[in-house]
Design an enzyme around this catalytic site. Sequence first.
Site, PDB file in Angstrom:
ATOM      1  N   LYS A   1       0.852  -1.192   0.000  1.00 40.64           N
ATOM      2  CA  LYS A   1       0.000   0.000   0.000  1.00 40.64           C
ATOM      3  C   LYS A   1       0.886   1.239   0.000  1.00 40.64           C
ATOM      4  O   LYS A   1       1.831   1.340   0.807  1.00 40.64           O
ATOM      5  CB  LYS A   1      -0.888  -0.046   1.253  1.00 40.64           C
ATOM      6  CG  LYS A   1      -2.181   0.707   1.145  1.00 40.64           C
ATOM      7  CD  LYS A   1      -3.081   0.333   2.322  1.00 40.64           C
ATOM      8  CE  LYS A   1      -4.325   1.180   2.365  1.00 40.64           C
ATOM      9  NZ  LYS A   1      -5.111   0.924   3.591  1.00 40.64           N
TER      10      LYS A   1
HETATM   11  O1  G3P Z   1      -7.949   1.741   5.631  1.00 43.98           O
HETATM   12  C1  G3P Z   1      -8.220   3.004   5.172  1.00 43.98           C
HETATM   13  C2  G3P Z   1      -9.605   3.546   5.489  1.00 43.98           C
HETATM   14  O2  G3P Z   1     -10.568   2.559   5.337  1.00 43.98           O
HETATM   15  C3  G3P Z   1      -9.700   4.345   6.745  1.00 43.98           C
HETATM   16  O3  G3P Z   1     -10.993   4.606   7.167  1.00 43.98           O
HETATM   17  O4  G3P Z   1     -12.612   5.409   8.850  1.00 43.98           O
HETATM   18  O5  G3P Z   1     -10.167   5.910   9.158  1.00 43.98           O
HETATM   19  O6  G3P Z   1     -11.490   7.055   7.396  1.00 43.98           O
HETATM   20  P1  G3P Z   1     -11.326   5.815   8.202  1.00 43.98           P
END
Ligand code: G3P
Length: 214
Positions: free
Chosen positions: A83
């Site tokens: 990633k």
């Molecule tokens: O893994 C990346 C993403 O899904 C993060 O989500 O909820 O931290 O914006 P969030």
Amino acid sequence: MKLFIDTAEIHEIEAAAKTGLIDGVTTNPSLVAKAGQPFEKLLLRICELVDGPISAEVTTVTAQDMIAQGKTLAKLHKNIVVKLPLTWAGLEACKALSEQEIKTNVTLCFTEVQAMMAAKAGATYVSPFVGRLDDIGQDGMALIRGIRQVYDHYHFETQILVASIRHVDHMRQSILAGGDVGTLPYKVFQQLLSHPLTDSGLARFMKDWETMKG
Ligand code: G3P
């Protein structure tokens, strides 16, 4: 549509994997820090639990360092997807790693232009963050529809990995928008089948069945 789980918590991955309906796992440095286990050990355990793409994010800054770290991560297990952030350095590393047949997931995507650039760099997946766009008053799902249009129009093979999903309706909209993968926090995964009419319908069936037996 493929379903990934967006967590580095082993107990959550175990529970989700038991359903047999999980196709992969995504992690990020925040999730790994929260899990509080050594990164490589954690990744290997996740690879044992789920036989599918496992995203592991680089924590370096320059393209050369990202390439080196990406290669190290990819060597850990055949299912590791490197990633990378959607920056010039990240895309340079993406191109170099893609040319070496290493799978990549370009993350922190917030515009169709960024998504097109990730595809040009050979990304296997691009991760648009719908919840974080909603957080700042924009329409995260409109981005998924936009990227779908761009990728279909130009025949890019990069898969749209809808990330930052916060609730089941995000998932519903991702399916309708033609996302290739949805990655879900465990809490949202658990809610996927919830519907009051399913619950009340089942309760009624069971009650009527009991009546017949009586
Ligand atoms: O893994 C990346 C993403 O899904 C993060 O989500 O909820 O931290 O914006 P969030």
